[in-house]
Design a protein around this motif. Structure first.
Motif, mmCIF file in Angstrom:
data_model
loop_
_atom_site.group_PDB
_atom_site.id
_atom_site.type_symbol
_atom_site.label_atom_id
_atom_site.label_comp_id
_atom_site.label_asym_id
_atom_site.label_seq_id
_atom_site.Cartn_x
_atom_site.Cartn_y
_atom_site.Cartn_z
ATOM 1 N N SER A 125 -8.654 3.334 -5.986
ATOM 2 C CA SER A 125 -8.720 2.960 -4.575
ATOM 3 C C SER A 125 -7.618 1.971 -4.217
ATOM 4 C CB SER A 125 -10.093 2.367 -4.269
ATOM 5 O OG SER A 125 -10.174 1.988 -2.925
ATOM 6 N N ARG A 126 -7.428 0.976 -5.064
ATOM 7 C CA ARG A 126 -6.353 -0.007 -4.824
ATOM 8 C C ARG A 126 -4.983 0.668 -4.845
ATOM 9 N NH1 ARG A 126 -9.654 -3.325 -7.916
ATOM 10 N NH2 ARG A 126 -8.494 -2.872 -9.808
ATOM 11 N N ALA A 127 -4.800 1.596 -5.787
ATOM 12 C CA ALA A 127 -3.527 2.303 -5.887
ATOM 13 C C ALA A 127 -3.281 3.140 -4.633
ATOM 14 C CB ALA A 127 -3.512 3.186 -7.128
ATOM 15 N N GLU A 128 -4.310 3.787 -4.106
ATOM 16 C CA GLU A 128 -4.175 4.588 -2.882
ATOM 17 C C GLU A 128 -3.791 3.717 -1.693
ATOM 18 O OE1 GLU A 128 -4.380 7.940 -1.855
ATOM 19 O OE2 GLU A 128 -4.113 8.174 -4.007
ATOM 20 N N ARG A 129 -4.451 2.570 -1.574
ATOM 21 C CA ARG A 129 -4.176 1.675 -0.432
ATOM 22 C C ARG A 129 -2.771 1.092 -0.492
ATOM 23 N NH1 ARG A 129 -9.687 -0.327 -1.342
ATOM 24 N NH2 ARG A 129 -8.727 -1.952 -2.595
ATOM 25 N N SER A 130 -2.253 0.926 -1.694
ATOM 26 C CA SER A 130 -0.941 0.295 -1.818
ATOM 27 C C SER A 130 0.181 1.315 -1.951
ATOM 28 C CB SER A 130 -0.922 -0.655 -3.016
ATOM 29 O OG SER A 130 -1.085 0.069 -4.224
ATOM 30 N N ASP A 131 -0.123 2.626 -1.870
ATOM 31 C CA ASP A 131 0.890 3.670 -1.990
ATOM 32 C C ASP A 131 1.716 3.709 -0.703
ATOM 33 O OD1 ASP A 131 2.431 5.834 -2.554
ATOM 34 O OD2 ASP A 131 0.797 7.299 -2.637
ATOM 35 N N PRO A 132 2.973 3.221 -0.738
ATOM 36 C CA PRO A 132 3.778 3.165 0.488
ATOM 37 C C PRO A 132 4.162 4.537 1.032
ATOM 38 C CG PRO A 132 5.103 2.519 -1.418
ATOM 39 C CD PRO A 132 3.704 2.733 -1.896
ATOM 40 N N GLU A 134 2.375 7.284 1.247
ATOM 41 C CA GLU A 134 1.288 7.928 1.991
ATOM 42 C C GLU A 134 1.242 7.436 3.435
ATOM 43 O OE1 GLU A 134 -3.370 7.614 1.812
ATOM 44 O OE2 GLU A 134 -2.579 8.722 0.111
#
Length: 141
Positions: A125-132, A134
C-alpha cells in the motif's frame, strides 16, 4: 462482576468442560505445552484464574484453541456485546467471492502470521501511494 472476574469464571468453566481441573499448576503445564512464546509462570496463570489479570490476545487464542472454545466467547462470554455492528449485506455486496475466500483464509491463520500478512499489505500500500508514475499517468488522461 467485573470483566476480569467474569473471564476467570469462563476460563475455569472451559477447563472443567474440557476435562481439566481449574488449578494454576494444571493451567501452567497445559498452556506452556501449546504456547511457543516465552512460558507463562505459575503466578501469571494463577492471576488469570483469580480474576486479577487478563491474558494477551495471542495467549487467549492458545487458551481457546486448547479448550475448544471460540476466543471471543472465552474473553467476552456468550452474549459478547462487543461485536462489530456493520450490516452484513453491505459487506457481502461489496466483496467478490475470490476476495471473501482470501479473507477467510487470512482469518484462519494464527495471529502471528496475520501480522506478517498485514505488514506485507501495508508495504504494498505504501509503495502504491508513493509510486510517482501512477499519479502522473492519471493526471495526463
Amino acid at each position: 462482576m467485573n470483566e476480569k472476574s467474569a473471564f476467570a469464571e469462563r476460563l475455569a468453566d472451559a477447563m472443567r468442560a474440557a476435562g481439566y481441573e481449574p488449578r494454576p499448576a494444571v493451567l501452567e503445564r497445559e498452556f506452556n505445552l501449546r504456547y511457543w512464546g516465552k512460558p507463562v509462570t505459575l503466578q501469571g496463570v494463577r492471576r488469570w484464574l483469580c480474576g486479577e489479570t487478563l491474558p494477551q490476545q495471542e495467549k487467549l487464542q492458545v487458551l481457546a484453541e486448547w479448550l475448544g472454545v471460540e476466543p471471543q466467547t472465552l474473553r467476552f462470554g456468550e452474549g459478547g456485546g462487543y461485536r462489530v455492528s456493520e450490516p452484513r449485506g453491505t459487506w457481502d455486496a461489496s466483496v467478490s467471492a475470490e476476495e471473501r475466500r482470501v479473507l477467510q483464509r487470512y482469518l484462519a491463520l494464527p495471529v502471528e502470521r496475520r501480522k506478517v500478512v498485514a505488514q506485507v499489505i501495508e508495504a504494498f500500500s505504501r509503495a502504491e501511494r508513493s509510486d510517482p508514475g501512477e499519479g502522473q499517468a492519471g493526471e495526463e488522461a
